[in-house]
Scaffold this motif. Sequence first.
Motif, PDB file in Angstrom:
ATOM      1  N   ILE A  65      38.104  37.513  39.334  1.00 39.64           N
ATOM      2  CA  ILE A  65      39.464  38.016  39.516  1.00 39.64           C
ATOM      3  C   ILE A  65      40.446  36.862  39.366  1.00 39.64           C
ATOM      4  CG2 ILE A  65      41.100  38.998  41.178  1.00 39.64           C
ATOM      5  CD1 ILE A  65      38.811  40.620  42.349  1.00 39.64           C
ATOM      6  N   ALA A  66      41.527  37.077  38.605  1.00 35.29           N
ATOM      7  CA  ALA A  66      42.598  36.092  38.437  1.00 35.29           C
ATOM      8  C   ALA A  66      43.906  36.681  38.936  1.00 35.29           C
ATOM      9  CB  ALA A  66      42.729  35.675  36.982  1.00 35.29           C
ATOM     10  N   LEU A  67      44.685  35.856  39.623  1.00 30.80           N
ATOM     11  CA  LEU A  67      45.978  36.256  40.182  1.00 30.80           C
ATOM     12  C   LEU A  67      47.035  35.254  39.758  1.00 30.80           C
ATOM     13  CD1 LEU A  67      47.674  37.998  42.204  1.00 30.80           C
ATOM     14  CD2 LEU A  67      46.942  36.391  43.994  1.00 30.80           C
ATOM     15  N   GLY A  68      48.053  35.711  39.032  1.00 29.14           N
ATOM     16  CA  GLY A  68      49.173  34.867  38.635  1.00 29.14           C
ATOM     17  C   GLY A  68      50.426  35.270  39.392  1.00 29.14           C
TER      18      GLY A  68
ATOM     19  N   TYR B 150      48.546  30.084  39.166  1.00 31.41           N
ATOM     20  CA  TYR B 150      47.506  31.109  39.268  1.00 31.41           C
ATOM     21  C   TYR B 150      46.352  30.586  40.111  1.00 31.41           C
ATOM     22  CZ  TYR B 150      45.052  28.585  35.473  1.00 31.41           C
ATOM     23  OH  TYR B 150      44.435  27.638  34.696  1.00 31.41           O
ATOM     24  N   THR B 151      45.564  31.500  40.604  1.00 33.32           N
ATOM     25  CA  THR B 151      44.338  31.194  41.315  1.00 33.32           C
ATOM     26  C   THR B 151      43.321  32.264  40.951  1.00 33.32           C
ATOM     27  OG1 THR B 151      43.374  30.682  43.486  1.00 33.32           O
ATOM     28  CG2 THR B 151      44.967  32.471  43.407  1.00 33.32           C
ATOM     29  N   GLY B 152      42.177  32.252  41.608  1.00 27.85           N
ATOM     30  CA  GLY B 152      41.171  33.259  41.308  1.00 27.85           C
ATOM     31  C   GLY B 152      39.957  33.142  42.193  1.00 27.85           C
ATOM     32  N   ARG B 153      38.951  33.980  41.880  1.00 24.37           N
ATOM     33  CA  ARG B 153      37.727  34.019  42.669  1.00 24.37           C
ATOM     34  C   ARG B 153      36.569  34.526  41.803  1.00 24.37           C
ATOM     35  NH1 ARG B 153      36.709  36.775  47.032  1.00 24.37           N
ATOM     36  NH2 ARG B 153      34.928  37.877  46.157  1.00 24.37           N
ATOM     37  N   PRO B 154      35.351  34.019  42.066  1.00 19.67           N
ATOM     38  CA  PRO B 154      34.170  34.585  41.421  1.00 19.67           C
ATOM     39  C   PRO B 154      33.681  35.783  42.227  1.00 19.67           C
ATOM     40  CG  PRO B 154      33.543  32.679  42.716  1.00 19.67           C
ATOM     41  CD  PRO B 154      35.040  32.809  42.849  1.00 19.67           C
ATOM     42  N   PRO B 155      32.803  36.584  41.652  1.00 17.01           N
ATOM     43  CA  PRO B 155      32.369  37.788  42.358  1.00 17.01           C
ATOM     44  C   PRO B 155      31.542  37.522  43.601  1.00 17.01           C
ATOM     45  CG  PRO B 155      31.185  37.531  40.279  1.00 17.01           C
ATOM     46  CD  PRO B 155      32.283  36.530  40.272  1.00 17.01           C
ATOM     47  N   ASP B 156      30.943  36.322  43.717  1.00 13.78           N
ATOM     48  CA  ASP B 156      30.110  36.039  44.887  1.00 13.78           C
ATOM     49  C   ASP B 156      30.854  35.264  45.965  1.00 13.78           C
ATOM     50  OD1 ASP B 156      30.370  33.685  43.496  1.00 13.78           O
ATOM     51  OD2 ASP B 156      28.231  33.184  43.472  1.00 13.78           O
TER      52      ASP B 156
END
Length: 529
Positions: free
Chosen positions: A438-441, A455-461
């Motif tokens: 997931i990416a969030l800008g 921006y930031t983000g996260r992996p599924p785990d």
Amino acid sequence: MKKSFFVFFVLLIFSIMQVDAQLKPIVTKAKYVDKTPPLREMELVIPGIRDRSWKDNVIENKLDFPGAPNEYKDSGPDQVWQNKFGKQRHNEPIQNFDGTGNVNGVMPPDTDGDVGPNHYFQMVNLSFQIFDKEGNSLYGPADNSTLWNGFIGPWTGHNDGDPIVAYDELADRWVVSQFALRCDDDTWWELVAVSATSDPLGAYYRYAFEYPVFNDYPKLSVWPDAYYCSFNLLDDYNRVGASAYEREAMLIGDTNARHVLFDLPEELATWAMLPADFDGTPPENGTPNYWTCITDDEGHLWDEDMIRVWEFTVDWNDPQNSTFVEVQNLPPEPFSYRLCDAGNLQDCIPQPDGAPNLDALSAFSMQPLQYRNFGTYETLVFNHTVNADGNGLAGIRWYELRKENEVDGWYIYQQGTYAPDENYRWMGSIAMDARGYIALGYTVSSTSVYPSLCYTGRPPDAPLGEMTFTEEVIITGGGVQTGDPHRWGDYSMMAVDPSNDTTFWYTGEYMATTSGWGWSTRIAAFNLT
């Protein structure tokens, strides 16, 4: 809960269900259809300052809608507040270049864009530009009226704004839209152009759809059976319009392309709804288009915060059988989208140098409502701006909804409020790639930080509800926005590259070195690994 309020709440829900069951579609056809020459051969209308004074009391994001918070109150810290940065390694942009600036002398820019196999197509108020994926400009900046040049009707000569561009990956086509307001005969229109081929510089089929009142804040999405579009309909009372455009007909230039509209009653208390836009594997045949909106319990209609989920089922064999039905109410962790005591719910984001506060537009869900089909489950992701610390610090509340079967329906798989330091973050856009990253800008500003893009983000785990990647700066601002109104945004856009379904492309507004109305936009691409 007091008994009297409980009875009122039950009666309210019952009345909403009754109204919901009685919603009737309005079925019309495009009032005018044509096909353009290739865009590259059309006369390019040079952007310039436009006289928009007549719109001063027409185009505005009205916030006196049903269920709006009555007054500011200290709500306490957000219960899913992420107040620290992620620490996973950097994922710096692989492309990072300027988009179209304020070449038309308007505000806000309404920055939007989408990516195809070979192009990035950006639109703002009131111009557009087409780039290759290395950031080279192939066309523009051109006044948005270039796309409608020679399209004769009540809208002729208008370039009113709120542009949306979407890439239809099923058909390998481009879809472009904007509204035309209060024309010579006091009519209201949404203009939609669909590329005749995969080439955004080629020919377009153009359509004009009429609306009963001012069709504000359109948000267009791609679904296999239709192009769906939401509106805030503004008139003597404010409500939402839910539209479906006949996609298959529009892809071939059919002059009988139809439009199904649900003009929702005010008592449904919907506002700034989002239609689902799919990426990757399409939904199964017959899947309805999902819509969401948020409701704040600080209003007078609900006793708790709510994510409301609707289904739009269009029947092109008999459009009068189409339905728009509220199917679920999902209570998230409590939030407040009122950030300060500004009377219009908006002027709450600080800037340096004593500049005026900017609009947060926190009552609106931010595009897109992105859908993915992973086979064993489906997802929806979206975001909105909230009061993170209870004292007005703007952070971004984001959600991942999941559905694993029809019986249990949608549920909130994870949610979080991203506000990792004392700076304000708002005007976000979120998307998920084919791997579940997931990416969030968003925009960042404070009394010490000029409006910038990150921006930031996260992996599924990653732990649920956390953005675990370090925050990356797309562009650091160098000035403040002044002038009245203090509009910002009104939206940005995160998209996923269809050529690999893993590269994110984000565009938004920032302030460069100039102050005043001299906003700029930026386009960045990045991978999360």
